[in-house]
Motif scaffolding. Structure first.
Motif, PDB file in Angstrom:
ATOM      1  N   THR A 122      -1.378  -1.622  -0.770  1.00 31.33           N
ATOM      2  CA  THR A 122      -0.535  -1.646  -1.966  1.00 31.33           C
ATOM      3  C   THR A 122       0.080  -3.031  -2.105  1.00 31.33           C
ATOM      4  OG1 THR A 122      -0.034   0.712  -1.755  1.00 31.33           O
ATOM      5  CG2 THR A 122       1.430  -0.601  -3.131  1.00 31.33           C
ATOM      6  N   PHE A 123      -0.258  -3.696  -3.219  1.00 24.77           N
ATOM      7  CA  PHE A 123       0.270  -5.018  -3.520  1.00 24.77           C
ATOM      8  C   PHE A 123       1.564  -4.868  -4.323  1.00 24.77           C
ATOM      9  CE2 PHE A 123      -4.325  -5.243  -3.212  1.00 24.77           C
ATOM     10  CZ  PHE A 123      -4.535  -6.330  -2.378  1.00 24.77           C
ATOM     11  N   VAL A 124       2.545  -5.687  -4.005  1.00 21.84           N
ATOM     12  CA  VAL A 124       3.815  -5.674  -4.733  1.00 21.84           C
ATOM     13  C   VAL A 124       3.801  -6.828  -5.738  1.00 21.84           C
ATOM     14  CG1 VAL A 124       6.330  -5.737  -4.546  1.00 21.84           C
ATOM     15  CG2 VAL A 124       4.957  -4.738  -2.698  1.00 21.84           C
ATOM     16  N   LEU A 125       3.994  -6.481  -7.006  1.00 18.58           N
ATOM     17  CA  LEU A 125       3.980  -7.461  -8.095  1.00 18.58           C
ATOM     18  C   LEU A 125       5.390  -7.527  -8.669  1.00 18.58           C
ATOM     19  CD1 LEU A 125       0.808  -6.030  -9.886  1.00 18.58           C
ATOM     20  CD2 LEU A 125       0.875  -7.647  -7.991  1.00 18.58           C
ATOM     21  N   ALA A 160      -1.005  -9.598 -15.717  1.00 13.16           N
ATOM     22  CA  ALA A 160      -1.847 -10.739 -15.361  1.00 13.16           C
ATOM     23  C   ALA A 160      -1.967 -10.879 -13.849  1.00 13.16           C
ATOM     24  CB  ALA A 160      -1.258 -12.011 -15.972  1.00 13.16           C
ATOM     25  N   LYS A 161      -0.884 -10.646 -13.133  1.00 14.62           N
ATOM     26  CA  LYS A 161      -0.940 -10.691 -11.663  1.00 14.62           C
ATOM     27  C   LYS A 161      -1.902  -9.632 -11.126  1.00 14.62           C
ATOM     28  CE  LYS A 161       3.733 -12.574 -11.143  1.00 14.62           C
ATOM     29  NZ  LYS A 161       5.162 -12.275 -10.948  1.00 14.62           N
ATOM     30  N   ALA A 162      -1.832  -8.438 -11.713  1.00 16.99           N
ATOM     31  CA  ALA A 162      -2.732  -7.365 -11.288  1.00 16.99           C
ATOM     32  C   ALA A 162      -4.186  -7.731 -11.569  1.00 16.99           C
ATOM     33  CB  ALA A 162      -2.358  -6.067 -12.002  1.00 16.99           C
ATOM     34  N   GLU A 163      -4.417  -8.315 -12.725  1.00 18.23           N
ATOM     35  CA  GLU A 163      -5.791  -8.698 -13.080  1.00 18.23           C
ATOM     36  C   GLU A 163      -6.332  -9.739 -12.116  1.00 18.23           C
ATOM     37  OE1 GLU A 163      -8.279 -10.545 -16.885  1.00 18.23           O
ATOM     38  OE2 GLU A 163      -6.129 -10.138 -17.059  1.00 18.23           O
ATOM     39  N   SER A 202      10.013  -4.890  -9.452  1.00 17.11           N
ATOM     40  CA  SER A 202       8.673  -4.898  -8.862  1.00 17.11           C
ATOM     41  C   SER A 202       7.837  -3.699  -9.284  1.00 17.11           C
ATOM     42  CB  SER A 202       8.772  -4.924  -7.333  1.00 17.11           C
ATOM     43  OG  SER A 202       9.441  -6.095  -6.902  1.00 17.11           O
ATOM     44  N   ALA A 203       6.541  -3.942  -9.489  1.00 18.23           N
ATOM     45  CA  ALA A 203       5.545  -2.902  -9.721  1.00 18.23           C
ATOM     46  C   ALA A 203       4.634  -2.824  -8.505  1.00 18.23           C
ATOM     47  CB  ALA A 203       4.738  -3.204 -10.974  1.00 18.23           C
ATOM     48  N   LEU A 204       3.873  -1.734  -8.413  1.00 17.90           N
ATOM     49  CA  LEU A 204       2.988  -1.521  -7.269  1.00 17.90           C
ATOM     50  C   LEU A 204       1.550  -1.399  -7.752  1.00 17.90           C
ATOM     51  CD1 LEU A 204       5.095   1.141  -5.303  1.00 17.90           C
ATOM     52  CD2 LEU A 204       5.045  -1.344  -4.950  1.00 17.90           C
ATOM     53  N   TYR A 255      -1.475 -14.400  -6.575  1.00 16.45           N
ATOM     54  CA  TYR A 255      -0.406 -14.447  -7.584  1.00 16.45           C
ATOM     55  C   TYR A 255       0.920 -14.881  -6.939  1.00 16.45           C
ATOM     56  CZ  TYR A 255       0.719  -9.850  -5.549  1.00 16.45           C
ATOM     57  OH  TYR A 255       1.045  -8.831  -4.679  1.00 16.45           O
ATOM     58  N   PRO A 256       1.840 -15.414  -7.710  1.00 12.52           N
ATOM     59  CA  PRO A 256       3.134 -15.821  -7.152  1.00 12.52           C
ATOM     60  C   PRO A 256       3.926 -14.606  -6.666  1.00 12.52           C
ATOM     61  CG  PRO A 256       3.155 -15.987  -9.553  1.00 12.52           C
ATOM     62  CD  PRO A 256       1.732 -15.730  -9.146  1.00 12.52           C
ATOM     63  N   GLY A 257       4.519 -14.774  -5.486  1.00 11.76           N
ATOM     64  CA  GLY A 257       5.279 -13.679  -4.900  1.00 11.76           C
ATOM     65  C   GLY A 257       4.422 -12.690  -4.144  1.00 11.76           C
ATOM     66  N   PHE A 258       3.201 -13.082  -3.784  1.00 15.19           N
ATOM     67  CA  PHE A 258       2.260 -12.154  -3.137  1.00 15.19           C
ATOM     68  C   PHE A 258       2.847 -11.557  -1.857  1.00 15.19           C
ATOM     69  CE2 PHE A 258      -0.944 -10.987  -0.100  1.00 15.19           C
ATOM     70  CZ  PHE A 258      -2.013 -10.487  -0.824  1.00 15.19           C
TER      71      PHE A 258
END
Length: 560
Positions: free
Chosen positions: A303-306, A313-316, A353-355, A384-387
């Motif tokens: 699970t990536f934290v965005l 865009a980060k998810a893409e 944050s989104a997941l 992505y920034p904040g990975f």
């Protein structure tokens, strides 16, 4: 003459102290424990791969070590399906325990449900047996009866049939016991646990709900209650909720009887007492359900934290990077899910944050293990920034696949092994009937037009949901006649699909239960290959009903 049957377990891992609480809290004749579920059978199957002598719920033995003497002192007989895949092994262990404790305990068990050898490649395949094997053990004087895979309600129908001398054709009586057993089987769910309207009670009432018991009468009627002074509460709503749990249509089929849920009538019989009567029964179906568990392959997830801006865009970006990194040997199944838990201008990082959840499956552990772990972690400084991730992916774990099949009742060697070792075959039911759907009953007149307000369905309706293999059910009920007149016309299959978009392209069946003021929706295939396959975010559909209650409708103001 009343038979008092209590419950001390709703699943393998339930409250350890419940057995002692039930034995010391008040009068009982029989204490049951339900330890099995579809997922539990898979877990026990994996245990048995490591140790052929395993395959049963060891928690039950530890509870008996504390409580077997108490049960003997109070004359309470114990009936549990904790035998799982190895009821004979558990029975032997109970005898050894009783001998060590110096207790003259007569132990019996029920077997014949294991059909694994007839299903090549399966880890465990077990038929759901009825209650008459349990009844035979109790009639032979057993103090403790352990079984393998029986229906949950059989833990109640067996003792009731033994106590009252019911015959296999006493369908109405047996059906009444099935309904009582279904209410008891999940423990504290009948006494305020997991209840839609929990907010109407003080939190202190729900800190430690007592476990339920049923006072069963010779005619099959029952009163659901709990020991005096225990937490939680029993009312028509808590019993209705549990009646709808993991059921489907008006005909609730079992190995001994088909209970007509559309005949069930509930009435408040005093504080923490709900009477169940009017239950009609019919001949059981000619087949028994068989739960087949197989190992489906290996599963892994990350699970990536965005956080913050540009979530989509980060998810893409990370999707594209992982897809490229795994392109040489992609897993057989790849599933991405973006959960928008973020808020704009949030005052905490978590709320900003989104997941993004990635789940992969493959027959080969290497395809979901080292390859995914390496690809995900190598992005730590290149994405992505904040990975960051909630936790690094591991090696990948095996997952199971559940399938329900059916065999003729007479093909399963249902056997009661009595306390003296005698093996007593249990005959299949003398009569059976093919299970047909019950036509939708006449609907009450719709509520007349009036002002409406956009509001959550849960303002007026309760819900309880659960799983059966790959299918889910959502039972919805209301507590007044006017609310029922609105609900039964408003919540159609089409409206259900609108409110639960996951069900839009799946078969959905609505069942109407007017005496309960309830609708029961069955959604086929929403859980994929069952809970062990972890197909969706909520793999057992436990919260599907609460999601439905949170959806907004135009509700008559008179009901709000």
């Amino acid at each position: 003459m009343t038979l008092r049957i209590g419950n001390a377990s709703g699943f393998y891992g339930d409250r350890f102290d419940a057995m002692r609480e039930m034995l010391t809290g008040g009068e009982l004749d029989v204490l049951t424990g339900d330890y099995l579920a579809e997922l539990t059978m898979l877990i026990l199957g994996r245990d048995r791969l490591k140790d052929p002598g395993a395959g049963y719920a060891r928690t039950f033995l530890r509870q008996l070590e504390e409580c077997l003497g108490l049960a003997q002192e109070r004359g309470v007989r114990i009936v549990a399906n904790a035998g799982g895949l190895n009821p004979a092994g558990l029975a032997d262990s109970v005898r050894q325990l009783a001998e060590r404790l110096g207790l003259p305990v007569r132990v019996a068990h029920v077997e014949g449900d294991d059909l694994t050898s007839a299903h090549p490649g399966s880890l465990a395949a077990h038929a759901y047996l009825g209650g008459f094997g349990i009844a035979a053990c109790l009639r032979a004087g057993a103090d403790v009866v352990v079984t393998g895979r029986v229906t949950d309600a059989a833990l109640v129908t067996g003792p009731a049939a033994a106590h009252f001398g019911w015959a296999p054709t006493d369908y109405d009586r047996l059906a009444g016991a099935v309904v009582a057993g279904h209410v008891l089987e999940c423990g504290a769910q009948a006494t305020g646990g997991n209840y839609a309207f929990f907010g109407e009670r003080p939190v202190r009432d729900l800190l430690h709900p007592g476990f339920p018991l049923a006072e069963i009468h010779e005619d099959g009627s029952a009163v659901i209650t709990k020991h005096p002074g225990t937490g939680g509460y029993v009312d028509i709503g808590t019993v209705t909720a549990q009646l709808l749990y993991e059921t489907s249509g008006a005909r609730y089929a079992g190995p001994d009887v088909t209970a007509r849920l559309d005949s069930v009538r509930l009435s408040q019989d005093g504080p923490d007492r709900v009477r169940i009567d009017g239950v009609r029964g019919e001949a059981p179906p000619p087949t028994l359900k068989v739960g087949v568990n197989r190992l489906g392959g290996f599963r892994n997830e990350v699970t990536f934290v965005l956080t913050g801006l540009d979530i989509e865009a980060k998810a893409e970006l990370v999707r594209a990077q992982l897809t490229d990194a795994l392109a040489k040997s992609p897993p057989a199944e790849v599933k991405w899910e973006l959960v928008r838990t973020d808020r704009g201008d949030a005052d905490s990082e978590e709320l900003a944050s989104a997941l993004l959840r990635l789940v992969v499956r493959d027959p080969d552990q290497a395809a979901v293990g080292r390859a995914l772990s390496g690809a995900a972690i190598e992005l730590a400084l290149a994405s992505y920034p904040g990975f960051h991730v909630l936790a690094p992916p591991g090696k990948g774990a095996p997952y199971g696949v559940f399938e329900a099949t059916y065999v003729p009742q007479g093909d399963v060697p249902h056997v009661a092994v009595l306390p003296d070792g005698e093996r007593l075959p249990v005959a299949p039911p003398p009569d059976t009937a093919v299970l047909d759907a019950v036509p939708e009953p006449p609907l009450p007149e719709a509520l007349p037009p009036g002002p409406r307000t956009r509001a959550p369905l849960g303002r007026v309706a309760g819900a309880r949901s659960g799983d059966k293999g790959g299918d889910a059910n959502v039972g919805v009920w209301v507590r007044g006649d006017d609310a029922w007149r609105w609900l039964v016309h408003e919540l159609t299959v089409e409206r259900f699909r609108e409110l639960i978009p996951e069900a839009a392209d799946l078969p959905v069946t609505r069942h109407v239960l007017p005496h309960l003021r309830a609708l029961n929706f069955v959604v086929e295939g929403i859980l994929g290959a069952g809970v062990a396959a972890q197909h969706r975010f909520d793999p057992q559909a436990k919260a599907l009903g609460e999601w439905l209650r949170s959806r907004h409708l135009d509700i008559p103001e008179a009901l709000l």
